[in-house]
Write an enzyme that holds these catalytic residues in place. Structure first.
Site, short mmCIF file in Angstrom:
data_model
loop_
_atom_site.label_atom_id
_atom_site.label_comp_id
_atom_site.label_asym_id
_atom_site.label_seq_id
_atom_site.Cartn_x
_atom_site.Cartn_y
_atom_site.Cartn_z
N HIS A 227 -4.08 75.48 -20.56
CA HIS A 227 -4.12 74.27 -19.78
C HIS A 227 -2.82 73.54 -19.34
O HIS A 227 -2.46 72.88 -20.47
CB HIS A 227 -5.16 73.42 -20.90
CG HIS A 227 -5.72 71.98 -20.28
ND1 HIS A 227 -6.78 71.91 -20.40
CD2 HIS A 227 -5.04 71.12 -19.58
CE1 HIS A 227 -6.95 70.52 -19.86
NE2 HIS A 227 -5.96 70.15 -19.56
N HIS B 40 -0.95 70.77 -16.26
CA HIS B 40 -1.01 70.24 -15.02
C HIS B 40 0.49 70.28 -14.47
O HIS B 40 1.38 70.01 -15.20
CB HIS B 40 -1.11 68.54 -15.21
CG HIS B 40 -2.49 68.36 -15.91
ND1 HIS B 40 -3.70 68.10 -15.05
CD2 HIS B 40 -3.03 68.20 -17.23
CE1 HIS B 40 -4.87 67.78 -15.81
NE2 HIS B 40 -4.26 67.97 -17.18
N ARG C 278 0.91 69.31 -11.14
CA ARG C 278 0.83 68.42 -9.93
C ARG C 278 1.23 68.95 -8.60
O ARG C 278 1.07 70.41 -8.37
CB ARG C 278 2.02 67.22 -10.21
CG ARG C 278 1.95 66.59 -11.55
CD ARG C 278 0.57 65.93 -11.71
NE ARG C 278 0.38 65.20 -13.10
CZ ARG C 278 -0.65 64.84 -13.79
NH1 ARG C 278 -1.94 65.28 -13.41
NH2 ARG C 278 -0.53 64.23 -14.91
N ASN D 137 -6.59 69.12 -10.78
CA ASN D 137 -6.90 67.72 -10.41
C ASN D 137 -6.01 66.87 -9.45
O ASN D 137 -5.26 66.09 -9.81
CB ASN D 137 -7.09 66.76 -11.86
CG ASN D 137 -6.16 66.67 -12.44
OD1 ASN D 137 -5.19 67.64 -12.66
ND2 ASN D 137 -6.12 65.64 -13.52
N LYS E 183 -13.20 73.88 -13.35
CA LYS E 183 -13.12 72.74 -14.07
C LYS E 183 -13.93 71.60 -14.08
O LYS E 183 -14.25 71.18 -12.95
CB LYS E 183 -11.44 72.20 -14.04
CG LYS E 183 -11.09 71.08 -14.97
CD LYS E 183 -11.02 71.39 -16.50
CE LYS E 183 -10.94 70.23 -17.66
NZ LYS E 183 -9.66 69.54 -17.56
N HIS F 64 -13.64 68.93 -19.59
CA HIS F 64 -13.07 67.77 -20.19
C HIS F 64 -14.02 66.97 -20.92
O HIS F 64 -15.04 66.51 -20.18
CB HIS F 64 -12.45 67.00 -18.93
CG HIS F 64 -11.73 65.75 -19.59
ND1 HIS F 64 -10.51 65.69 -19.74
CD2 HIS F 64 -12.30 64.77 -20.38
CE1 HIS F 64 -10.22 64.42 -20.16
NE2 HIS F 64 -11.23 63.84 -20.58
N HIS G 286 -8.73 70.77 -24.50
CA HIS G 286 -8.06 69.74 -25.70
C HIS G 286 -9.17 69.09 -26.82
O HIS G 286 -9.44 68.01 -26.46
CB HIS G 286 -7.31 68.75 -24.77
CG HIS G 286 -8.11 68.29 -23.42
ND1 HIS G 286 -9.38 67.49 -23.51
CD2 HIS G 286 -7.71 68.09 -22.35
CE1 HIS G 286 -9.66 67.43 -22.20
NE2 HIS G 286 -8.83 67.61 -21.53
N LEU H 198 -5.37 61.39 -22.57
CA LEU H 198 -7.01 61.55 -22.69
C LEU H 198 -7.36 62.98 -23.16
O LEU H 198 -6.82 63.89 -22.13
CB LEU H 198 -7.60 60.89 -21.38
CG LEU H 198 -7.75 59.46 -21.19
CD1 LEU H 198 -8.30 59.33 -19.99
CD2 LEU H 198 -8.68 58.88 -22.41
N ASP I 121 -2.03 70.84 -22.41
CA ASP I 121 -2.33 69.59 -21.43
C ASP I 121 -1.13 69.13 -20.90
O ASP I 121 -1.28 67.92 -20.95
CB ASP I 121 -3.36 68.94 -22.28
CG ASP I 121 -3.91 67.96 -21.18
OD1 ASP I 121 -4.01 68.10 -20.12
OD2 ASP I 121 -4.67 66.88 -21.75
N HIS J 158 3.66 62.35 -15.67
CA HIS J 158 3.73 61.17 -14.89
C HIS J 158 4.90 60.53 -14.78
O HIS J 158 5.72 60.52 -15.71
CB HIS J 158 2.70 59.95 -15.51
CG HIS J 158 1.16 60.60 -15.45
ND1 HIS J 158 0.38 60.46 -14.36
CD2 HIS J 158 0.56 60.98 -16.35
CE1 HIS J 158 -0.75 60.87 -14.70
NE2 HIS J 158 -0.86 61.41 -15.93
N ALA K 110 -2.87 58.08 -18.22
CA ALA K 110 -2.96 59.13 -19.48
C ALA K 110 -2.01 60.25 -19.05
O ALA K 110 -2.35 61.01 -18.22
CB ALA K 110 -4.27 59.29 -19.66
#
Ligand code: NCD
Ligand code: ZN
Length: 372
Positions: A16, A18, A20, A44, A102, A139, A177, A222, A250, A254, A266
């Protein structure tokens, strides 16, 4: 295994993450590719990666950001929307590069606004996933305003996951998560087709970290950090050897300005030191010998993929995490910023000698804009 100076593991995977897109993608993919052989890539983006064709294009952009000499396989996922058709599931499965869909409850987290308001509207798609054996990754938080933010995982499980697994008993489901004892128990007591990922920040921190001496935006993610009793349940699950729990960082970068804001995003970035941090958790629990299975075996076994054969070496050699990665407001503030990590991953790079961040290089990387 008493206080080893080095640890040899099968090269792990991240189930899992991210990464971007655009400039951020080019900054963070090398960190994940250095640590992991494969990773389940979260969809996402804006707009979301909701079709096999978009996943194919995204996969190419990720591969283009993998440093030469590194080997890394992005395992793509699709973003479930109420408009998705069952044919999309068949196409995704046939592509061989999409490994899950997802489910973001609309409003639950970053870029979940395109997600699902009512899962029963996705019945045909979920049935197709069951038929094609394409896992549903969840999620597991209810976004409802009247549910306390610390209870959202438990309430979601009772309201939505218990009925779902009863209606689709052959569906392969990953509760992403996990953050609570309730979540751990749900996975443990469900059928072998249900599994859960566990992040390293939820293993290391409890919710006090959000308020340690003041508000700590870099510990905000989150699902939100929970009480100590839940952290202990997660440690027990991760280190206990049950194959239904496996590693999923996860890691969610950012920009600093988006974290340190009146309405901060988050997400915690851990890709720079993930396996080393998991090693700390397993060492503290006296379970280092189980790290290999959690990080490298349980995930591929669940997803029906071969285990990696490459090996990695971790040395007991503390190093200091940079204060930030990149410059000024665009920087990413990594987990443990400015503090020590006990273990060090030694990567034998083909094109260049292994480089370990030292305190001096760490400070140099952080060029903050002068404050006025
Ligand atoms: C993730 C993100 O920023 O995309 N944030 C997070 O806190 N984990 C989304 C998610 O996985 O919830
Ligand atoms: Zn995530």
């Amino acid at each position: 295994m008493s206080d080893p100076a080095a640890l040899f593991l099968t090269r792990p995977d991240d189930w899992h993450v991210h990464v971007r897109d655009g400039e951020m993608l080019r900054r963070v993919v090398p960190a994940t590719a250095r640590q992991f052989a494969r990773a389940i890539i979260m969809p996402n983006l804006v707009p979301p990666v909701a079709t096999t064709e978009l996943a194919r294009q995204y996969r190419e952009r990720i591969l283009a950001a993998v440093p030469s000499g590194a080997s890394f396989e992005p395992l793509m996922t699709l973003y479930l929307t109420e408009n998705m058709s069952p044919d999309e599931v068949a196409e995704a499965k046939a592509s061989g590069m999409v490994h899950g869909v997802k489910w973001y409850p609309a409003g639950a987290t970053t870029h979940s606004q395109f997600g699902v308001e009512n899962i029963s509207r996705c019945d045909a798609v979920v049935a197709a996933m069951e038929e094609h054996d394409l896992p549903l990754l969840v999620h597991a938080e209810t976004p409802e305003f009247d549910v306390d933010v610390f209870d959202r995982e438990a309430v979601f499980i009772d309201r939505h996951l218990v009925p779902l697994v009863a209606r689709f008993p052959r569906l392969r489901l990953v509760v992403e998560h996990l953050t609570t004892r309730h979540g751990v128990q749900f996975v443990r007591d469900a059928s072998a087709r249900v599994a859960g990922t566990i992040t390293v920040h939820h293993l290391l921190l409890n919710r006090n970290a959000l308020f340690a001496g003041g508000l700590r935006p870099h510990s905000f993610c989150l699902p939100v950090l929970k009480r100590e009793e839940h952290r202990l349940a997660l440690v027990e699950a991760a280190t206990g050897g049950n194959p239904r729990y496996f590693l999923g960082t996860d890691s969610a970068p950012h920009r600093r300005r988006d974290k340190e804001a009146a309405c901060g995003c988050a997400g915690v970035f851990t890709a720079h030191a993930a396996i080393e941090l998991y090693a700390e958790v397993f060492e503290s629990a006296g379970a280092l010998e189980r790290l290999d299975a959690f990080a490298s075996f349980h995930g591929p076994d669940f997803y029906g993929l071969p285990r990696n054969t490459q090996r990695i070496r971790l040395e007991k050699h503390p190093w200091r995490v940079p204060d930030c990665l990149g410059n000024g407001d665009d920087a990413i503030v990594p987990f443990r910023a400015g503090e020590l990590v006990k273990w060090r991953l030694v990567v034998e790079e083909r094109s260049a000698p292994a480089r370990v961040p030292s305190e001096s290089t760490a400070r140099f990387q952080c060029r903050q804009e002068p404050s006025s």
